[in-house]
Design a protein around this motif. Sequence first.
Motif, short mmCIF file in Angstrom:
data_model
loop_
_atom_site.label_atom_id
_atom_site.label_comp_id
_atom_site.label_asym_id
_atom_site.label_seq_id
_atom_site.Cartn_x
_atom_site.Cartn_y
_atom_site.Cartn_z
N VAL A 184 -2.14 16.03 2.45
CA VAL A 184 -0.76 16.52 2.73
C VAL A 184 -1.04 17.33 4.08
O VAL A 184 -0.17 17.51 5.11
CB VAL A 184 0.47 16.79 1.72
CG1 VAL A 184 1.19 17.61 1.80
CG2 VAL A 184 0.54 15.53 0.79
N VAL A 235 3.27 13.81 -6.99
CA VAL A 235 3.86 14.78 -7.93
C VAL A 235 3.37 13.79 -9.90
O VAL A 235 3.09 14.34 -10.37
CB VAL A 235 4.82 14.04 -7.72
CG1 VAL A 235 5.76 14.50 -9.03
CG2 VAL A 235 5.37 15.76 -7.29
N THR A 268 4.13 9.91 0.03
CA THR A 268 2.59 11.22 -0.38
C THR A 268 2.93 11.69 -0.99
O THR A 268 2.55 12.22 -2.53
CB THR A 268 2.54 11.44 1.44
OG1 THR A 268 1.83 11.25 2.36
CG2 THR A 268 1.48 12.75 0.94
N LEU A 269 4.32 12.63 -1.13
CA LEU A 269 5.02 13.63 -2.58
C LEU A 269 5.10 13.01 -3.37
O LEU A 269 4.80 13.40 -4.53
CB LEU A 269 5.82 13.47 -1.71
CG LEU A 269 6.79 14.70 -2.37
CD1 LEU A 269 5.81 15.74 -2.87
CD2 LEU A 269 8.37 14.78 -2.03
N ALA A 304 6.09 10.53 4.22
CA ALA A 304 6.00 12.01 3.52
C ALA A 304 6.51 11.52 2.00
O ALA A 304 6.23 12.30 0.86
CB ALA A 304 6.93 13.42 4.29
N ALA A 305 7.52 10.89 2.13
CA ALA A 305 8.39 11.01 0.93
C ALA A 305 6.91 10.06 -0.54
O ALA A 305 6.96 10.27 -1.30
CB ALA A 305 9.70 10.10 1.04
N ASP A 322 5.22 4.92 -4.34
CA ASP A 322 3.90 5.26 -2.56
C ASP A 322 3.56 4.49 -2.33
O ASP A 322 2.62 3.19 -2.09
CB ASP A 322 3.05 5.98 -3.17
CG ASP A 322 1.72 6.16 -1.82
OD1 ASP A 322 2.71 6.23 -0.57
OD2 ASP A 322 0.45 6.39 -2.12
#
Length: 190
Positions: free
Chosen positions: A12, A126, A121-122, A118-119, A150
């Motif tokens: 990230v 998580v 990958t987050l 980004a979302a 993802d």
Amino acid sequence: MLITFLVWVAMVVALLVVARRLRLPEPDEAEARWTERLRRGRDYVRERPALRRLLGAQALAFIFFALVIPIEVVFAKETLDAGDAGYGALLASWGLGMVAGSLVFAAMRRVPLRLLLAASTLAIGVAYLATSISPTLFLACVASFVGGTDTDPANKGKDSMVMLAAAVARVRDAGMQPGNVDITVITQAP
């Protein structure tokens, strides 16, 4: 699983550093042959060192994430004491998350690609962290569902037979054999 999470954190950071320097090309309106598109893509990557580094980092991430497969088997069977069915439940919940993530991704066509990256990958980071600390199969499956959302924009337009072959390989790597498979195909146009 904790090592996988730490690798994800490093990825990230690399993604955020490199993404600031990238400018995405405007898509051509004219349809070109696949060989021409491939050549243009190769040339585009060659001309952009930041993109080359990002793709190299992504290749390393694929290697590390592939190393997770045997860990997931041991985690489901030994740590959660869930057996083959528990591992199957983890895979199924990831698959359900993929369906949900695909629907969300399709609905968010106007959202900038960088935000989607980004979302997504987050979501996977998580999921790895939550799975690693899950004391029960149910919580691990919930985390797995989140990880499945993802929906990598890199899969957009990818041949589904390639994706199916990868899924079958993953099942076989876990020491299982696919039997009956129910598949629903959702398309944008016939």
